[in-house]
Motif scaffolding. Structure first.
Motif, PDB file in Angstrom:
ATOM      1  N   ARG A 139       0.851  -1.187   0.000  1.00  0.00           N
ATOM      2  CA  ARG A 139       0.000   0.000   0.000  1.00  0.00           C
ATOM      3  C   ARG A 139       0.889   1.239   0.000  1.00  0.00           C
ATOM      4  O   ARG A 139       1.780   1.369   0.847  1.00  0.00           O
ATOM      5  CB  ARG A 139      -0.903  -0.017   1.232  1.00  0.00           C
ATOM      6  CG  ARG A 139      -1.883   1.150   1.356  1.00  0.00           C
ATOM      7  CD  ARG A 139      -2.728   1.002   2.624  1.00  0.00           C
ATOM      8  NE  ARG A 139      -3.592   2.134   2.861  1.00  0.00           N
ATOM      9  CZ  ARG A 139      -4.876   2.199   2.544  1.00  0.00           C
ATOM     10  NH1 ARG A 139      -5.448   1.149   1.958  1.00  0.00           N
ATOM     11  NH2 ARG A 139      -5.600   3.265   2.799  1.00  0.00           N
ATOM     12  N   ALA A 178      -3.212   0.619  -3.777  1.00  0.00           N
ATOM     13  CA  ALA A 178      -3.080  -0.670  -3.104  1.00  0.00           C
ATOM     14  C   ALA A 178      -2.801  -1.730  -4.158  1.00  0.00           C
ATOM     15  O   ALA A 178      -3.591  -1.902  -5.096  1.00  0.00           O
ATOM     16  CB  ALA A 178      -4.338  -1.008  -2.321  1.00  0.00           C
ATOM     17  N   ALA A 237      -9.005   2.596  -1.001  1.00  0.00           N
ATOM     18  CA  ALA A 237      -7.951   2.917  -1.971  1.00  0.00           C
ATOM     19  C   ALA A 237      -8.503   3.747  -3.121  1.00  0.00           C
ATOM     20  O   ALA A 237      -9.608   3.494  -3.621  1.00  0.00           O
ATOM     21  CB  ALA A 237      -7.328   1.638  -2.515  1.00  0.00           C
TER      22      ALA A 237
END
Length: 266
Positions: free
Chosen positions: A156, A173, A191
């Protein structure tokens, strides 16, 4: 923050793409009163070293991070070592490499070097440490264990946004190789771009604990409220349209198929 696909073919290099390799970049303070571009490379699969040269000078890469130690994600680490050691202008500075425990030993096995070769001149190895963020200029990197036959991690990356009037920070991510598992939720939660492998296809690949399908990637994107889903790691024998349709069936956001050279600016 920008994501550029260097290679995205699953399990091997393909006729149109190197193996897995992704370049994430962001502009930020250089520590000396100026601004520069910070670069992190996620995985470096077969054929990707040459393609990477079209997008960034290897001397300008700040960090190389490996999701796991299967050859289709790390094979061109050998090429990176050769480039850094034998460059005609002289050896390049050591490159930070973060990966699962045993990365150096895996490199030695691929390279064919004996036990006296520790690659100290080219790389500074560090093991992934879940729960311990790594700061790289304006970007923050975190790793999360995922579900694959070997130790594997999703990655991430959070960094500055280029959007006017939007959030100051955005997140990419990257699942690496995995099947559905609990670790994917904190990895991908909210995300802005979920870069998800989708190596398997519903109704064709029934083994579990190895890869996601387009449907399972889409279900993940829905669960974590991802803003965009990019499907990657498709093998050469897989029809992208079929996997994309699986994802669209369970996820209402935009779905893209990764292609070499494709770039997203967040």
């Amino acid at each position: 923050m920008r994501l550029t696909v260097i290679g995205c073919s699953g399990s091997m290099s393909g006729p149109n793409s190197p193996g897995s390799c992704y370049l994430v970049q962001a502009d930020g303070p250089d520590g000396a009163g100026g601004v520069r571009t910070w670069s992190v490379v996620l995985d470096i699969g077969p054929g990707s070293m040459g393609a990477l040269l079209n997008h960034v000078d290897p001397a300008a890469v700040d960090l190389l991070t490996l999701s796991h130690l299967h050859a289709d994600h790390i094979a061109d680490l050998v090429g990176m070592q050769v480039y850094r050691r034998w460059h005609p202008d002289g050896p390049l500075a050591r490159l930070a490499v973060a990966g699962p425990t045993g990365t150096m030993e895996r490199l030695r096995a691929m390279d064919g070097g004996d036990e006296s070769e520790c690659y100290d001149g080219e790389f500074a190895f560090a093991d992934h440490a879940p729960g311990t963020p790594v700061q790289l200029g304006p970007m923050t990197l975190e790793c999360f264990p995922v579900n694959h036959p070997v130790p594997a991690f999703g990655l991430r990356v959070t960094g500055p946004s280029s959007r006017s009037g939007g959030p100051d920070r955005v997140t990419i991510a990257y699942t690496g190789d995995t099947d559905t598992c609990d670790g994917l939720i904190p990895l991908a939660q909210d995300a802005d771009l979920l870069l998800s492998e989708a190596a398997f296809q519903e109704g064709r690949d029934t083994v579990r604990g190895v890869h996601l399908t387009g449907k399972r990637a889409g279900e993940l994107a829905t669960t974590v409220a991802a803003q965009r889903l990019v499907l990657t790691h498709l093998q050469p024998w897989t029809a992208p349209a079929a996997v994309r349709a699986e994802a669209h069936g369970v996820y209402g956001g935009p779905v893209d198929i990764a292609e070499p050279g494709a770039t997203w600016t967040l």
